[in-house]
Design a protein around this motif. Structure first.
Motif, mmCIF file in Angstrom:
data_model
loop_
_atom_site.group_PDB
_atom_site.id
_atom_site.type_symbol
_atom_site.label_atom_id
_atom_site.label_comp_id
_atom_site.label_asym_id
_atom_site.label_seq_id
_atom_site.Cartn_x
_atom_site.Cartn_y
_atom_site.Cartn_z
ATOM 1 N N ALA A 77 101.907 38.161 26.825
ATOM 2 C CA ALA A 77 100.974 39.282 26.746
ATOM 3 C C ALA A 77 100.351 39.364 25.356
ATOM 4 O O ALA A 77 99.153 39.622 25.212
ATOM 5 C CB ALA A 77 101.679 40.590 27.098
ATOM 6 N N SER A 78 101.133 39.102 24.318
ATOM 7 C CA SER A 78 100.624 39.122 22.956
ATOM 8 C C SER A 78 99.613 37.995 22.738
ATOM 9 O O SER A 78 98.554 38.199 22.147
ATOM 10 C CB SER A 78 101.779 39.002 21.965
ATOM 11 O OG SER A 78 101.291 38.896 20.651
ATOM 12 N N ARG A 81 96.316 38.920 24.471
ATOM 13 C CA ARG A 81 95.986 40.341 24.322
ATOM 14 C C ARG A 81 94.504 40.665 24.351
ATOM 15 O O ARG A 81 94.130 41.765 24.718
ATOM 16 C CB ARG A 81 96.627 40.904 23.065
ATOM 17 C CG ARG A 81 96.111 40.332 21.778
ATOM 18 C CD ARG A 81 96.939 40.819 20.580
ATOM 19 N NE ARG A 81 96.588 40.100 19.365
ATOM 20 C CZ ARG A 81 97.124 38.941 18.991
ATOM 21 N NH1 ARG A 81 98.035 38.372 19.748
ATOM 22 N NH2 ARG A 81 96.745 38.360 17.868
ATOM 23 N N GLU A 82 93.624 39.737 23.968
ATOM 24 C CA GLU A 82 92.186 40.024 23.995
ATOM 25 C C GLU A 82 91.516 39.500 25.258
ATOM 26 O O GLU A 82 90.290 39.493 25.354
ATOM 27 C CB GLU A 82 91.516 39.450 22.745
ATOM 28 C CG GLU A 82 91.976 40.160 21.481
ATOM 29 C CD GLU A 82 91.149 39.793 20.269
ATOM 30 O OE1 GLU A 82 89.930 39.635 20.414
ATOM 31 O OE2 GLU A 82 91.731 39.677 19.190
ATOM 32 N N GLU A 85 93.328 41.160 31.954
ATOM 33 C CA GLU A 85 94.713 41.248 32.429
ATOM 34 C C GLU A 85 95.077 40.114 33.386
ATOM 35 O O GLU A 85 96.233 39.682 33.444
ATOM 36 C CB GLU A 85 94.937 42.603 33.104
ATOM 37 C CG GLU A 85 96.377 42.896 33.472
ATOM 38 C CD GLU A 85 97.348 42.910 32.294
ATOM 39 O OE1 GLU A 85 98.506 42.502 32.491
ATOM 40 O OE2 GLU A 85 96.964 43.317 31.186
#
Length: 114
Positions: A77-78, A81-82, A85
């Motif tokens: 997820a990190s 992150r940009e 989803e």
């Protein structure tokens, strides 16, 4: 058995849809590369980490069936992150039911995190 639908080169003249039957729990990157499908953009095709979750370049877009994949780890997820989803690192994504993935989803320069 599950079905993995792969959309390659979406929106271009070379767009191709492939259907791959696989075992539930398969690793998405391994399945795609074993079937001759490149998940890496540009030179990372030759300079990637070979599925060790170190380079962050094997991004796919899970356009259908995200609930049939494993949950994103905090690290994944990190890294993403940009990104939307639905974007996943294929090296740490596992399919437990039918899914549809798009290779080479649009990525802006700011979205490369490693």
């Amino acid at each position: 058995k599950i079905m993995v639908t792969v959309i390659q080169n979406k929106g271009s003249k070379e767009e191709e849809i492939r259907y791959i039957e696989a075992k539930a729990g398969c690793n998405v990157r391994q399945l795609l590369t074993d079937n001759g499908i490149n998940v890496y953009q540009s030179v990372t095709r030759w300079t990637n980490c070979k599925g060790k979750q170190l380079c962050g370049t094997c991004i796919v877009n899970v356009v259908d069936g995200a609930g049939s994949t494993n949950r994103k780890s905090l690290d994944e997820a990190s890294t993403l992150r940009e990104n939307p989803e639905s974007y996943r690192l294929s090296c740490v994504s596992f399919a437990y039911g039918d899914i549809t993935v798009e290779t080479f989803p649009p990525i802006k320069a700011a979205q490369w995190t490693r």
